[in-house]
Design an enzyme around this catalytic site. Structure first.
Site, PDB file in Angstrom:
ATOM      1  N   TRP A 181     -79.889  62.658 -24.778  1.00  6.91           N
ATOM      2  CA  TRP A 181     -81.016  63.325 -24.136  1.00  6.91           C
ATOM      3  C   TRP A 181     -82.260  63.041 -24.982  1.00  6.91           C
ATOM      4  O   TRP A 181     -82.212  63.139 -26.211  1.00  6.91           O
ATOM      5  CB  TRP A 181     -80.809  64.842 -24.043  1.00  6.91           C
ATOM      6  CG  TRP A 181     -82.073  65.522 -23.582  1.00  6.91           C
ATOM      7  CD1 TRP A 181     -82.559  65.543 -22.317  1.00  6.91           C
ATOM      8  CD2 TRP A 181     -83.024  66.208 -24.404  1.00  6.91           C
ATOM      9  NE1 TRP A 181     -83.770  66.212 -22.300  1.00  6.91           N
ATOM     10  CE2 TRP A 181     -84.075  66.631 -23.565  1.00  6.91           C
ATOM     11  CE3 TRP A 181     -83.090  66.500 -25.774  1.00  6.91           C
ATOM     12  CZ2 TRP A 181     -85.187  67.334 -24.035  1.00  6.91           C
ATOM     13  CZ3 TRP A 181     -84.201  67.196 -26.245  1.00  6.91           C
ATOM     14  CH2 TRP A 181     -85.237  67.615 -25.379  1.00  6.91           C
ATOM     15  N   GLU A 220     -78.624  62.412 -20.028  1.00  5.29           N
ATOM     16  CA  GLU A 220     -78.940  63.742 -19.481  1.00  5.29           C
ATOM     17  C   GLU A 220     -80.397  63.809 -19.037  1.00  5.29           C
ATOM     18  O   GLU A 220     -81.311  63.626 -19.840  1.00  5.29           O
ATOM     19  CB  GLU A 220     -78.676  64.796 -20.571  1.00  5.29           C
ATOM     20  CG  GLU A 220     -79.041  66.211 -20.166  1.00  5.29           C
ATOM     21  CD  GLU A 220     -78.846  67.220 -21.302  1.00  5.29           C
ATOM     22  OE1 GLU A 220     -78.562  66.799 -22.445  1.00  5.29           O
ATOM     23  OE2 GLU A 220     -78.975  68.426 -21.041  1.00  5.29           O
ATOM     24  N   LYS A 222     -83.805  65.711 -17.067  1.00  3.76           N
ATOM     25  CA  LYS A 222     -84.461  67.007 -17.149  1.00  3.76           C
ATOM     26  C   LYS A 222     -85.662  67.007 -16.209  1.00  3.76           C
ATOM     27  O   LYS A 222     -86.254  65.962 -15.959  1.00  3.76           O
ATOM     28  CB  LYS A 222     -84.916  67.225 -18.590  1.00  3.76           C
ATOM     29  CG  LYS A 222     -85.372  68.621 -18.914  1.00  3.76           C
ATOM     30  CD  LYS A 222     -85.423  68.819 -20.414  1.00  3.76           C
ATOM     31  CE  LYS A 222     -85.993  70.159 -20.761  1.00  3.76           C
ATOM     32  NZ  LYS A 222     -85.926  70.462 -22.180  1.00  3.76           N
ATOM     33  N   ASP A 254     -77.057  69.063 -16.546  1.00  8.14           N
ATOM     34  CA  ASP A 254     -77.307  70.329 -17.252  1.00  8.14           C
ATOM     35  C   ASP A 254     -77.865  71.275 -16.198  1.00  8.14           C
ATOM     36  O   ASP A 254     -78.897  70.981 -15.573  1.00  8.14           O
ATOM     37  CB  ASP A 254     -78.325  70.088 -18.383  1.00  8.14           C
ATOM     38  CG  ASP A 254     -78.659  71.357 -19.164  1.00  8.14           C
ATOM     39  OD1 ASP A 254     -78.949  72.384 -18.513  1.00  8.14           O
ATOM     40  OD2 ASP A 254     -78.681  71.323 -20.405  1.00  8.14           O
ATOM     41  N   HIS A 257     -81.616  72.136 -15.796  1.00 10.56           N
ATOM     42  CA  HIS A 257     -82.590  71.050 -15.731  1.00 10.56           C
ATOM     43  C   HIS A 257     -83.051  70.666 -14.342  1.00 10.56           C
ATOM     44  O   HIS A 257     -83.459  69.538 -14.093  1.00 10.56           O
ATOM     45  CB  HIS A 257     -82.020  69.812 -16.434  1.00 10.56           C
ATOM     46  CG  HIS A 257     -82.000  69.965 -17.913  1.00 10.56           C
ATOM     47  ND1 HIS A 257     -81.679  68.943 -18.772  1.00 10.56           N
ATOM     48  CD2 HIS A 257     -82.291  71.024 -18.693  1.00 10.56           C
ATOM     49  CE1 HIS A 257     -81.742  69.372 -20.018  1.00 10.56           C
ATOM     50  NE2 HIS A 257     -82.105  70.635 -20.001  1.00 10.56           N
ATOM     51  N   HIS A 281     -73.486  70.118 -18.912  1.00  7.88           N
ATOM     52  CA  HIS A 281     -73.985  71.076 -19.884  1.00  7.88           C
ATOM     53  C   HIS A 281     -74.099  72.378 -19.131  1.00  7.88           C
ATOM     54  O   HIS A 281     -74.948  72.512 -18.248  1.00  7.88           O
ATOM     55  CB  HIS A 281     -75.368  70.687 -20.419  1.00  7.88           C
ATOM     56  CG  HIS A 281     -75.307  69.921 -21.688  1.00  7.88           C
ATOM     57  ND1 HIS A 281     -76.428  69.551 -22.389  1.00  7.88           N
ATOM     58  CD2 HIS A 281     -74.242  69.467 -22.398  1.00  7.88           C
ATOM     59  CE1 HIS A 281     -76.058  68.888 -23.477  1.00  7.88           C
ATOM     60  NE2 HIS A 281     -74.738  68.818 -23.496  1.00  7.88           N
ATOM     61  N   ASP A 289     -85.797  76.066 -17.642  1.00  4.33           N
ATOM     62  CA  ASP A 289     -84.778  75.623 -18.595  1.00  4.33           C
ATOM     63  C   ASP A 289     -84.799  76.505 -19.846  1.00  4.33           C
ATOM     64  O   ASP A 289     -85.313  76.138 -20.886  1.00  4.33           O
ATOM     65  CB  ASP A 289     -85.085  74.155 -18.951  1.00  4.33           C
ATOM     66  CG  ASP A 289     -84.381  73.671 -20.191  1.00  4.33           C
ATOM     67  OD1 ASP A 289     -83.165  73.845 -20.269  1.00  4.33           O
ATOM     68  OD2 ASP A 289     -85.053  73.117 -21.086  1.00  4.33           O
ATOM     69  N   ASP A 291     -82.129  78.120 -21.388  1.00  8.66           N
ATOM     70  CA  ASP A 291     -80.958  78.063 -22.260  1.00  8.66           C
ATOM     71  C   ASP A 291     -80.452  79.414 -22.739  1.00  8.66           C
ATOM     72  O   ASP A 291     -80.101  79.580 -23.904  1.00  8.66           O
ATOM     73  CB  ASP A 291     -81.237  77.130 -23.451  1.00  8.66           C
ATOM     74  CG  ASP A 291     -81.444  75.711 -22.999  1.00  8.66           C
ATOM     75  OD1 ASP A 291     -80.455  75.065 -22.641  1.00  8.66           O
ATOM     76  OD2 ASP A 291     -82.604  75.252 -22.976  1.00  8.66           O
ATOM     77  N   ASP A 321     -74.377  74.410 -23.537  1.00  7.95           N
ATOM     78  CA  ASP A 321     -75.690  74.158 -24.135  1.00  7.95           C
ATOM     79  C   ASP A 321     -76.573  75.392 -23.965  1.00  7.95           C
ATOM     80  O   ASP A 321     -77.221  75.543 -22.936  1.00  7.95           O
ATOM     81  CB  ASP A 321     -76.338  72.928 -23.467  1.00  7.95           C
ATOM     82  CG  ASP A 321     -77.680  72.589 -24.096  1.00  7.95           C
ATOM     83  OD1 ASP A 321     -77.979  73.112 -25.182  1.00  7.95           O
ATOM     84  OD2 ASP A 321     -78.430  71.798 -23.487  1.00  7.95           O
TER      85      ASP A 321
HETATM   86  C1  RNT Z   1     -82.553  69.811 -23.772  1.00  2.83           C
HETATM   87  C2  RNT Z   1     -81.191  69.373 -23.404  1.00  2.83           C
HETATM   88  C3  RNT Z   1     -80.304  69.001 -24.544  1.00  2.83           C
HETATM   89  C4  RNT Z   1     -80.450  69.914 -25.718  1.00  2.83           C
HETATM   90  C5  RNT Z   1     -79.419  69.696 -26.785  1.00  2.83           C
HETATM   91  C6  RNT Z   1     -79.784  70.370 -28.067  1.00  2.83           C
HETATM   92  O1  RNT Z   1     -83.274  70.309 -22.732  1.00  2.83           O
HETATM   93  O2  RNT Z   1     -80.583  70.337 -22.612  1.00  2.83           O
HETATM   94  O3  RNT Z   1     -79.006  68.915 -24.115  1.00  2.83           O
HETATM   95  O4  RNT Z   1     -80.410  71.252 -25.338  1.00  2.83           O
HETATM   96  O5  RNT Z   1     -79.177  68.367 -26.948  1.00  2.83           O
HETATM   97 ZN    ZN Z   2     -78.468  70.082 -22.170  1.00  7.68          ZN
END
Ligand code: RNT
Ligand code: ZN
Length: 413
Positions: A181, A220, A222, A254, A257, A281, A289, A291, A321
């Site tokens: 990523w 990955e 986003k 993810d 994202h 993820h 996003d 997390d 993640d």
């Molecule tokens: C960031 C991505 C990525 C990170 C990690 C730390 O938006 O989701 O995966 O969160 O690699």
């Molecule tokens: Zn991620």
């Protein structure tokens, strides 16, 4: 046990082999990210702070500040998590013993301590090159930089990271996910959207030039990040097309994202139509996003239902993640990972074939009725039994043990 026997009968009446489900669940690996334990700081000696459009908020005490602490905390967390576990590392978690090794010079030997840790803990490993929190991120760009020196540095880092992943696969005798990523993007409206993407494609072609034994490569995408709101080089379309065209690079989803009403649960079947592997993820977006620690919510259940419905347990590679520094970090790991396990169990206890038949017969009324009734089936009784068989607490008793750990260990740091 009595409750288990009773509830089991109710699920069996729906045609579900509960014992088989419990056994199957215990074999599904979940790749737990190391970075919840230290707010994505890593162990490099440089003073760079977290960057690249991601942010960890909160200042809960007890953050792991060195490899020993992170390993101890991780061990503590997994002792309360049922099922099969893996550990996902980032390149910034290299074990350098005070030596200064640039990211493009990283070698498998800088991660040997993690291999021993994994062997000892009986878990697998996954890997991620780290393209953020570094002075060589120039004008927000890495692999898409117009500065050739910068771009080549990051290409070398990408190559070096794959070699580390390959060394894990060799040492542990099983495939290792290596996920890429990058933070590349612009805060404001760009003048050239194509140039960065063409350079990113070229960089990826160089990084993935040869197939490496045991490495499952993935990229990955986003939609946007903090400070890079207007344009993301590695967008969904970009990576999906890249993976579709490349013989061994996969597309990682993810679920934080995408646009807020765009669901990863709805994307899984599309990708499984074309790919034999689908890395994930799993996170919890809140408006964007963000997390957050994974909760047992509808979308998580839906993602897990998709995995069982398509009998895709061997294809979908579940990774986590999330990063929250406002609560106890060890507890965050336990809550988030147990929730994924719970959602998997919930999903496994659905009469998927029966529901599919109703859909195919056009009996949408009965389908709706059943889908709703299933929501209040006592799956918690099966969860308790599953935890018992896995020698982990079924309920929140683990919280007391973690508070004790906080008192005795975390607060003394
Ligand atoms: C960031 C991505 C990525 C990170 C990690 C730390 O938006 O989701 O995966 O969160 O690699
Ligand atoms: Zn991620």
């Amino acid at each position: 046990m009595e409750r288990y026997v009773q509830t089991k009968k109710r699920y069996e009446a729906l045609g579900i082999d509960v014992d088989a489900v419990v056994k199957r669940l215990a074999s599904v690996p979940i790749s737990i990210h190391c970075w919840q334990g230290d707010d994505i700081q890593g162990f490099e000696s440089s003073e760079e702070s977290l960057s690249g459009g991601i942010q960890v908020t909160g200042n809960y005490p007890g953050r792991a500040g060195n490899p020993e602490e992170l390993m101890a905390d991780f061990r503590k967390a997994i002792s309360y998590i049922p099922g099969k576990k893996r550990l996902s590392l980032h390149a910034i978690y290299s074990l350098l013993n005070g030596e200064n090794v640039e990211r493009d010079k990283l070698k498998p030997e800088h991660f040997e301590g993690w291999v021993s840790f994994a062997k000892d803990a009986g878990i697998g490993l996954d890997f991620n090159p780290t393209f953020f929190s570094h002075p060589k991120v120039k004008d927000g760009l890495t692999l898409s930089s117009p500065d050739e020196e910068i771009r080549q540095f990051w290409i070398r880092h990408g190559i070096a990271s794959r070699e580390v992943a390959a060394s894990f696969a060799k040492a542990l005798g099983e495939p290792v996910v290596n996920n890429l990523w990058i933070p590349d993007g612009f805060k404001d409206v760009p003048a050239d959207r194509l140039g960065p993407r063409l350079r990113l494609k070229d960089s990826l072609d160089q990084i993935y030039a040869k197939r490496l034994d045991g490495v499952i490569d993935c990229v990955e995408s986003k939609v946007f990040g903090i400070g890079v709101e207007s344009y993301t080089v590695g967008s969904n379309e970009f990576y999906l097309a890249y993976a579709a065209k490349h013989p061994w690079v996969y597309n990682l989803l993810d679920n934080g994202h995408y646009h807020p009403t765009e669901m990863v649960s709805d994307k899984i079947s599309s990708l499984l139509t074309y790919f034999d592997k689908l890395p994930l993820h799993v996170t919890r977006p809140v408006r964007w996003d963000s997390d957050h620690v994974v909760a047992l919510d509808d979308e998580l259940k839906e993602i897990c239902k998709e995995i069982f419905r398509h009998d895709a347990l061997d294809k979908v590679l579940i990774g986590l993640d999330f990063f929250d520094a406002s609560i106890n970090r060890v507890a965050a790991w336990v809550i988030g990972t147990r929730n994924v396990q719970k959602a998997l169990l919930y999903a496994a206890l659905q009469p998927h074939e029966m529901l599919r038949n109703l859909q195919d017969q056009g009996d949408f009324t009965k389908l709706f009725v059943l889908q709703e009734e299933l929501k209040s089936m006592p799956f918690g009784d099966i969860w308790d039994y599953y935890c018992e068989t896995q020698n982990v607490p079924a309920g929140a008793e683990w919280y007391d043990a973690i508070m004790e750990y906080e008192r005795d260990v975390l607060l003394k740091r």
